[in-house]
Design a protein around this motif. Structure first.
Motif, PDB file in Angstrom:
ATOM      1  N   ILE A  14      -5.827  21.560  -7.158  1.00  0.00           N
ATOM      2  CA  ILE A  14      -6.796  21.107  -6.145  1.00  0.00           C
ATOM      3  C   ILE A  14      -7.044  19.709  -5.919  1.00  0.00           C
ATOM      4  O   ILE A  14      -6.745  18.975  -6.995  1.00  0.00           O
ATOM      5  N   SER A  15      -7.459  19.333  -4.699  1.00  0.00           N
ATOM      6  CA  SER A  15      -7.400  17.695  -4.418  1.00  0.00           C
ATOM      7  C   SER A  15      -8.232  17.719  -3.455  1.00  0.00           C
ATOM      8  O   SER A  15      -8.823  18.598  -2.694  1.00  0.00           O
ATOM      9  N   SER A  16      -9.092  16.323  -3.481  1.00  0.00           N
ATOM     10  CA  SER A  16     -10.029  16.196  -2.203  1.00  0.00           C
ATOM     11  C   SER A  16      -9.564  14.809  -1.291  1.00  0.00           C
ATOM     12  O   SER A  16      -9.221  13.978  -2.160  1.00  0.00           O
ATOM     13  N   ASP A  17      -9.819  15.125  -0.163  1.00  0.00           N
ATOM     14  CA  ASP A  17      -9.604  13.728   0.667  1.00  0.00           C
ATOM     15  C   ASP A  17     -11.154  13.556   1.344  1.00  0.00           C
ATOM     16  O   ASP A  17     -11.501  14.066   2.179  1.00  0.00           O
ATOM     17  N   ASN A  18     -11.828  12.563   0.641  1.00  0.00           N
ATOM     18  CA  ASN A  18     -13.162  12.330   1.169  1.00  0.00           C
ATOM     19  C   ASN A  18     -13.363  11.722   2.377  1.00  0.00           C
ATOM     20  O   ASN A  18     -14.293  12.128   3.195  1.00  0.00           O
ATOM     21  N   ALA A  19     -12.185  10.938   2.853  1.00  0.00           N
ATOM     22  CA  ALA A  19     -12.394  10.611   4.166  1.00  0.00           C
ATOM     23  C   ALA A  19     -12.190  11.490   5.314  1.00  0.00           C
ATOM     24  O   ALA A  19     -12.753  11.533   6.302  1.00  0.00           O
ATOM     25  N   GLU A  79     -13.372  36.010  -7.925  1.00  0.00           N
ATOM     26  CA  GLU A  79     -13.080  35.423  -8.997  1.00  0.00           C
ATOM     27  C   GLU A  79     -12.918  33.816  -8.597  1.00  0.00           C
ATOM     28  O   GLU A  79     -12.198  33.365  -7.600  1.00  0.00           O
ATOM     29  N   GLY A  80     -13.723  33.175  -9.645  1.00  0.00           N
ATOM     30  CA  GLY A  80     -13.215  31.575  -9.288  1.00  0.00           C
ATOM     31  C   GLY A  80     -11.785  31.085  -9.850  1.00  0.00           C
ATOM     32  O   GLY A  80     -11.333  31.546 -11.053  1.00  0.00           O
ATOM     33  N   VAL A  81     -11.238  30.174  -8.998  1.00  0.00           N
ATOM     34  CA  VAL A  81      -9.807  29.895  -9.172  1.00  0.00           C
ATOM     35  C   VAL A  81     -10.037  28.460  -9.615  1.00  0.00           C
ATOM     36  O   VAL A  81      -9.261  28.112 -10.493  1.00  0.00           O
ATOM     37  N   SER A  82     -10.483  27.514  -8.599  1.00  0.00           N
ATOM     38  CA  SER A  82     -10.712  26.227  -9.105  1.00  0.00           C
ATOM     39  C   SER A  82     -11.840  25.539  -8.568  1.00  0.00           C
ATOM     40  O   SER A  82     -12.396  26.085  -7.624  1.00  0.00           O
ATOM     41  N   CYS A  83     -12.078  24.308  -9.128  1.00  0.00           N
ATOM     42  CA  CYS A  83     -13.300  23.435  -8.655  1.00  0.00           C
ATOM     43  C   CYS A  83     -12.968  21.915  -8.660  1.00  0.00           C
ATOM     44  O   CYS A  83     -12.334  21.588  -9.736  1.00  0.00           O
ATOM     45  N   ILE A  84     -13.560  21.179  -7.681  1.00  0.00           N
ATOM     46  CA  ILE A  84     -13.382  19.909  -7.846  1.00  0.00           C
ATOM     47  C   ILE A  84     -14.675  19.253  -7.578  1.00  0.00           C
ATOM     48  O   ILE A  84     -15.285  19.565  -6.910  1.00  0.00           O
ATOM     49  N   SER A  85     -15.120  18.310  -8.398  1.00  0.00           N
ATOM     50  CA  SER A  85     -16.402  17.456  -8.095  1.00  0.00           C
ATOM     51  C   SER A  85     -15.957  16.326  -7.526  1.00  0.00           C
ATOM     52  O   SER A  85     -15.402  15.425  -8.091  1.00  0.00           O
ATOM     53  N   ASN A  86     -16.473  16.268  -6.206  1.00  0.00           N
ATOM     54  CA  ASN A  86     -16.043  15.236  -5.428  1.00  0.00           C
ATOM     55  C   ASN A  86     -16.818  13.778  -5.911  1.00  0.00           C
ATOM     56  O   ASN A  86     -16.288  12.653  -5.430  1.00  0.00           O
ATOM     57  N   GLY A  87     -17.797  13.768  -6.827  1.00  0.00           N
ATOM     58  CA  GLY A  87     -18.494  12.474  -7.269  1.00  0.00           C
ATOM     59  C   GLY A  87     -17.254  11.829  -8.228  1.00  0.00           C
ATOM     60  O   GLY A  87     -17.146  10.683  -8.300  1.00  0.00           O
ATOM     61  N   ASP A  88     -16.911  12.702  -9.283  1.00  0.00           N
ATOM     62  CA  ASP A  88     -15.967  12.050 -10.293  1.00  0.00           C
ATOM     63  C   ASP A  88     -14.841  12.648 -10.305  1.00  0.00           C
ATOM     64  O   ASP A  88     -13.843  12.139 -11.197  1.00  0.00           O
ATOM     65  N   GLY A  89     -14.324  13.465  -9.312  1.00  0.00           N
ATOM     66  CA  GLY A  89     -12.953  13.872  -9.473  1.00  0.00           C
ATOM     67  C   GLY A  89     -12.642  15.142 -10.398  1.00  0.00           C
ATOM     68  O   GLY A  89     -11.455  15.293 -10.543  1.00  0.00           O
ATOM     69  N   SER A  90     -13.644  15.417 -11.101  1.00  0.00           N
ATOM     70  CA  SER A  90     -13.337  16.129 -12.483  1.00  0.00           C
ATOM     71  C   SER A  90     -12.772  17.688 -11.904  1.00  0.00           C
ATOM     72  O   SER A  90     -13.378  17.856 -10.681  1.00  0.00           O
ATOM     73  N   THR A  91     -11.910  18.534 -12.404  1.00  0.00           N
ATOM     74  CA  THR A  91     -11.231  19.569 -12.061  1.00  0.00           C
ATOM     75  C   THR A  91     -11.524  20.658 -12.931  1.00  0.00           C
ATOM     76  O   THR A  91     -11.713  20.538 -14.200  1.00  0.00           O
ATOM     77  N   TYR A  92     -11.702  22.058 -12.413  1.00  0.00           N
ATOM     78  CA  TYR A  92     -11.548  22.962 -13.244  1.00  0.00           C
ATOM     79  C   TYR A  92     -10.634  24.013 -12.492  1.00  0.00           C
ATOM     80  O   TYR A  92     -10.466  24.156 -11.118  1.00  0.00           O
ATOM     81  N   TYR A  93      -9.773  24.747 -13.608  1.00  0.00           N
ATOM     82  CA  TYR A  93      -8.919  25.913 -13.178  1.00  0.00           C
ATOM     83  C   TYR A  93      -9.069  27.087 -14.075  1.00  0.00           C
ATOM     84  O   TYR A  93      -9.191  27.143 -15.349  1.00  0.00           O
ATOM     85  N   ALA A  94      -9.012  28.183 -13.604  1.00  0.00           N
ATOM     86  CA  ALA A  94      -8.886  29.571 -14.064  1.00  0.00           C
ATOM     87  C   ALA A  94      -7.353  29.482 -14.788  1.00  0.00           C
ATOM     88  O   ALA A  94      -6.551  28.772 -14.540  1.00  0.00           O
ATOM     89  N   ASP A  95      -7.693  30.160 -15.939  1.00  0.00           N
ATOM     90  CA  ASP A  95      -6.345  30.115 -16.630  1.00  0.00           C
ATOM     91  C   ASP A  95      -5.098  30.991 -16.164  1.00  0.00           C
ATOM     92  O   ASP A  95      -4.047  30.456 -16.148  1.00  0.00           O
ATOM     93  N   SER A  96      -5.567  31.938 -15.158  1.00  0.00           N
ATOM     94  CA  SER A  96      -4.574  32.553 -14.451  1.00  0.00           C
ATOM     95  C   SER A  96      -3.755  31.680 -13.269  1.00  0.00           C
ATOM     96  O   SER A  96      -2.787  32.253 -12.709  1.00  0.00           O
ATOM     97  N   VAL A  97      -4.359  30.612 -12.931  1.00  0.00           N
ATOM     98  CA  VAL A  97      -3.729  29.619 -11.965  1.00  0.00           C
ATOM     99  C   VAL A  97      -3.495  28.236 -12.554  1.00  0.00           C
ATOM    100  O   VAL A  97      -2.697  27.476 -11.771  1.00  0.00           O
ATOM    101  N   LYS A  98      -3.613  27.942 -13.463  1.00  0.00           N
ATOM    102  CA  LYS A  98      -3.309  26.693 -14.345  1.00  0.00           C
ATOM    103  C   LYS A  98      -1.686  26.533 -14.386  1.00  0.00           C
ATOM    104  O   LYS A  98      -1.046  27.330 -14.458  1.00  0.00           O
TER     105      LYS A  98
END
Length: 125
Positions: free
Chosen positions: A70-75, A46-65
């Motif tokens: 989700i967050s990203s440390d590109n460094a 099951e997909g839970v969450s996603c982040i696009s490291n390019g523009d920072g857009s995020t996705y969450y499944a309804d079950s976890v919203k």
């Protein structure tokens, strides 16, 4: 060689929190989308969450919203999944995955190219 290594899983009581980490190597981190999936015994991944490291857009499944972030440390080439207010139904093996092309459907496993080995999350009632 592309590598994704998850960590941070464990046993927690319902209502508790965990933070998962996905450390990536072997590719240009900024160009990829990173997703978190989970799979419980006898169930589909099951997909839970996603982040696009390019523009920072995020996705969450309804079950976890409103519970997971989700967050990203590109460094550090690392993506995190902060999980709060955990429920027994969140129990699963959690996987991170990398997509070369930004997923049209971030919750679909077949849109991802590389996968980690997974980390177990168990939430007791």
């Amino acid at each position: 060689e592309v590598q994704l290594v998850e960590s941070g899983g464990g046993l927690v009581q319902a209502g508790g929190s965990l933070r998962l980490s996905c450390a990536a190597s072997g590719f240009t981190f900024d160009d990829y989308a990173i997703g978190w999936f989970r799979q419980a015994p006898g169930k589909e991944r099951e997909g839970v969450s996603c982040i696009s490291n390019g523009d920072g857009s995020t996705y969450y499944a309804d079950s976890v919203k409103d519970r997971f972030t989700i967050s990203s440390d590109n460094a550090k080439n690392t993506v995190y999944l902060q999980m709060n207010s955990l429920k027994p139904e969140d129990t699963a093996v959690y996987y991170c995955a990398a997509a070369i092309v930004a997923p049209i459907h971030p919750g679909y496993p077949n849109e991802y190219d590389y996968w980690g080995q997974g980390t177990q999350v168990t939430v007791s009632s």
